[in-house]
Design a protein around this motif. Structure first.
Motif, PDB file in Angstrom:
ATOM      1  N   MET A 140       0.838  -1.181   0.000  1.00 32.42           N
ATOM      2  CA  MET A 140       0.000   0.000   0.000  1.00 32.42           C
ATOM      3  C   MET A 140       0.881   1.240   0.000  1.00 32.42           C
ATOM      4  O   MET A 140       1.846   1.304   0.729  1.00 32.42           O
ATOM      5  CB  MET A 140      -0.879   0.022   1.233  1.00 32.42           C
ATOM      6  N   ARG A 141       0.482   2.182  -0.800  1.00 31.65           N
ATOM      7  CA  ARG A 141       1.192   3.451  -0.855  1.00 31.65           C
ATOM      8  C   ARG A 141       0.520   4.436   0.086  1.00 31.65           C
ATOM      9  O   ARG A 141      -0.673   4.383   0.305  1.00 31.65           O
ATOM     10  CB  ARG A 141       1.161   4.001  -2.281  1.00 31.65           C
ATOM     11  N   ARG A 142       1.280   5.351   0.592  1.00 33.68           N
ATOM     12  CA  ARG A 142       0.733   6.369   1.484  1.00 33.68           C
ATOM     13  C   ARG A 142       0.461   7.639   0.713  1.00 33.68           C
ATOM     14  O   ARG A 142       1.077   7.913  -0.297  1.00 33.68           O
ATOM     15  CB  ARG A 142       1.715   6.636   2.602  1.00 33.68           C
ATOM     16  N   GLY A 143      -0.431   8.443   1.214  1.00 33.44           N
ATOM     17  CA  GLY A 143      -0.911   9.684   0.644  1.00 33.44           C
ATOM     18  C   GLY A 143      -0.045  10.429  -0.339  1.00 33.44           C
ATOM     19  O   GLY A 143      -0.215  10.315  -1.546  1.00 33.44           O
ATOM     20  N   HIS A 144       0.903  11.208   0.153  1.00 30.08           N
ATOM     21  CA  HIS A 144       1.676  12.077  -0.732  1.00 30.08           C
ATOM     22  C   HIS A 144       2.518  11.293  -1.733  1.00 30.08           C
ATOM     23  O   HIS A 144       2.600  11.672  -2.900  1.00 30.08           O
ATOM     24  CB  HIS A 144       2.578  13.015   0.083  1.00 30.08           C
ATOM     25  N   SER A 145       3.117  10.204  -1.307  1.00 28.08           N
ATOM     26  CA  SER A 145       3.979   9.453  -2.217  1.00 28.08           C
ATOM     27  C   SER A 145       3.192   8.784  -3.336  1.00 28.08           C
ATOM     28  O   SER A 145       3.753   8.421  -4.365  1.00 28.08           O
ATOM     29  CB  SER A 145       4.806   8.418  -1.455  1.00 28.08           C
ATOM     30  N   ALA A 146       1.884   8.640  -3.145  1.00 28.96           N
ATOM     31  CA  ALA A 146       1.035   8.064  -4.189  1.00 28.96           C
ATOM     32  C   ALA A 146       0.279   9.149  -4.954  1.00 28.96           C
ATOM     33  O   ALA A 146      -0.595   8.846  -5.754  1.00 28.96           O
ATOM     34  CB  ALA A 146       0.026   7.099  -3.553  1.00 28.96           C
ATOM     35  N   ASP A 147       0.617  10.409  -4.692  1.00 31.79           N
ATOM     36  CA  ASP A 147      -0.126  11.540  -5.266  1.00 31.79           C
ATOM     37  C   ASP A 147      -1.606  11.448  -4.929  1.00 31.79           C
ATOM     38  O   ASP A 147      -2.468  11.828  -5.713  1.00 31.79           O
ATOM     39  CB  ASP A 147       0.079  11.648  -6.779  1.00 31.79           C
ATOM     40  N   ALA A 148      -1.899  10.948  -3.736  1.00 32.55           N
ATOM     41  CA  ALA A 148      -3.277  10.791  -3.282  1.00 32.55           C
ATOM     42  C   ALA A 148      -3.639  11.807  -2.208  1.00 32.55           C
ATOM     43  O   ALA A 148      -4.739  11.771  -1.678  1.00 32.55           O
ATOM     44  CB  ALA A 148      -3.472   9.387  -2.721  1.00 32.55           C
ATOM     45  N   ALA A 149      -2.717  12.710  -1.880  1.00 35.91           N
ATOM     46  CA  ALA A 149      -2.958  13.639  -0.788  1.00 35.91           C
ATOM     47  C   ALA A 149      -2.476  15.032  -1.122  1.00 35.91           C
ATOM     48  O   ALA A 149      -1.556  15.211  -1.923  1.00 35.91           O
ATOM     49  CB  ALA A 149      -2.262  13.150   0.481  1.00 35.91           C
ATOM     50  N   VAL A 150      -3.120  15.991  -0.478  1.00 33.23           N
ATOM     51  CA  VAL A 150      -2.712  17.388  -0.602  1.00 33.23           C
ATOM     52  C   VAL A 150      -2.693  18.013   0.783  1.00 33.23           C
ATOM     53  O   VAL A 150      -3.443  17.610   1.668  1.00 33.23           O
ATOM     54  CB  VAL A 150      -3.659  18.201  -1.522  1.00 33.23           C
ATOM     55  N   ASP A 151      -1.836  18.988   0.949  1.00 30.52           N
ATOM     56  CA  ASP A 151      -1.833  19.823   2.142  1.00 30.52           C
ATOM     57  C   ASP A 151      -2.331  21.190   1.704  1.00 30.52           C
ATOM     58  O   ASP A 151      -1.818  21.756   0.733  1.00 30.52           O
ATOM     59  CB  ASP A 151      -0.429  19.935   2.731  1.00 30.52           C
ATOM     60  N   VAL A 152      -3.334  21.703   2.407  1.00 36.40           N
ATOM     61  CA  VAL A 152      -4.016  22.922   1.986  1.00 36.40           C
ATOM     62  C   VAL A 152      -3.901  23.992   3.059  1.00 36.40           C
ATOM     63  O   VAL A 152      -4.105  23.708   4.243  1.00 36.40           O
ATOM     64  CB  VAL A 152      -5.507  22.627   1.702  1.00 36.40           C
ATOM     65  N   THR A 153      -3.593  25.203   2.628  1.00 35.95           N
ATOM     66  CA  THR A 153      -3.581  26.359   3.515  1.00 35.95           C
ATOM     67  C   THR A 153      -4.712  27.286   3.100  1.00 35.95           C
ATOM     68  O   THR A 153      -4.633  27.925   2.051  1.00 35.95           O
ATOM     69  CB  THR A 153      -2.239  27.127   3.417  1.00 35.95           C
ATOM     70  N   PRO A 154      -5.778  27.364   3.872  1.00 35.15           N
ATOM     71  CA  PRO A 154      -6.886  28.248   3.514  1.00 35.15           C
ATOM     72  C   PRO A 154      -6.477  29.725   3.626  1.00 35.15           C
ATOM     73  O   PRO A 154      -5.791  30.111   4.569  1.00 35.15           O
ATOM     74  CB  PRO A 154      -7.964  27.916   4.543  1.00 35.15           C
ATOM     75  N   ILE A 155      -6.895  30.509   2.657  1.00 36.50           N
ATOM     76  CA  ILE A 155      -6.591  31.943   2.648  1.00 36.50           C
ATOM     77  C   ILE A 155      -7.873  32.746   2.423  1.00 36.50           C
ATOM     78  O   ILE A 155      -8.855  32.230   1.918  1.00 36.50           O
ATOM     79  CB  ILE A 155      -5.555  32.297   1.563  1.00 36.50           C
ATOM     80  N   TRP A 161      -4.866  18.991  10.464  1.00 33.60           N
ATOM     81  CA  TRP A 161      -6.052  19.682   9.959  1.00 33.60           C
ATOM     82  C   TRP A 161      -5.904  20.068   8.495  1.00 33.60           C
ATOM     83  O   TRP A 161      -6.882  20.206   7.783  1.00 33.60           O
ATOM     84  CB  TRP A 161      -6.374  20.915  10.815  1.00 33.60           C
ATOM     85  N   TRP A 162      -4.697  20.226   7.991  1.00 32.58           N
ATOM     86  CA  TRP A 162      -4.436  20.698   6.633  1.00 32.58           C
ATOM     87  C   TRP A 162      -4.378  19.581   5.592  1.00 32.58           C
ATOM     88  O   TRP A 162      -4.379  19.834   4.402  1.00 32.58           O
ATOM     89  CB  TRP A 162      -3.114  21.461   6.601  1.00 32.58           C
TER      90      TRP A 162
END
Length: 101
Positions: free
Chosen positions: A1-16, A74-75
């Motif tokens: 199983m691949r994990r989030g970022h390394s599988a391009d399955a995740a993002v980190d978001v900074t709300p503005i 949270w991000w």
């Protein structure tokens, strides 16, 4: 199983806001558990009112798009990784290694 970022399955978001200023979310993005005093967790109990409201507002759009919240950052939002599979009751994540020829 691949994990989030390394599988391009995740993002980190900074709300503005409209002017490009980061919203008060209680901690900075990538704050460690120690640095944040545990406030990095999505449902941290000791958040100020503004940060709690911003987090509640922030969670709507990614959730509507099918992204899940890991609960520990949270991000961080993901889709198709093993956290997503566990939270959505899927039998497995969506990503598998491929053999390059």
């Amino acid at each position: 199983m691949r994990r989030g970022h390394s599988a391009d399955a995740a993002v980190d978001v900074t709300p503005i806001d409209r002017l490009g200023h980061e919203l008060d979310m209680g901690t900075r993005v990538d704050a460690s558990p120690e640095e944040s005093g545990g406030a990095r967790y999505t449902d941290a109990p000791d958040l100020g009112d503004r940060a709690r409201t911003n987090r509640a507002t922030f969670s709507g759009a990614p959730s509507a798009a099918g992204l899940i919240d890991s609960g520990t950052e949270w991000w961080h939002r993901s889709h198709g990784d093993r956290s997503w599979a566990l939270q959505t009751g899927q039998p497995a994540d969506l990503y598998r290694p491929v053999e390059l020829t």
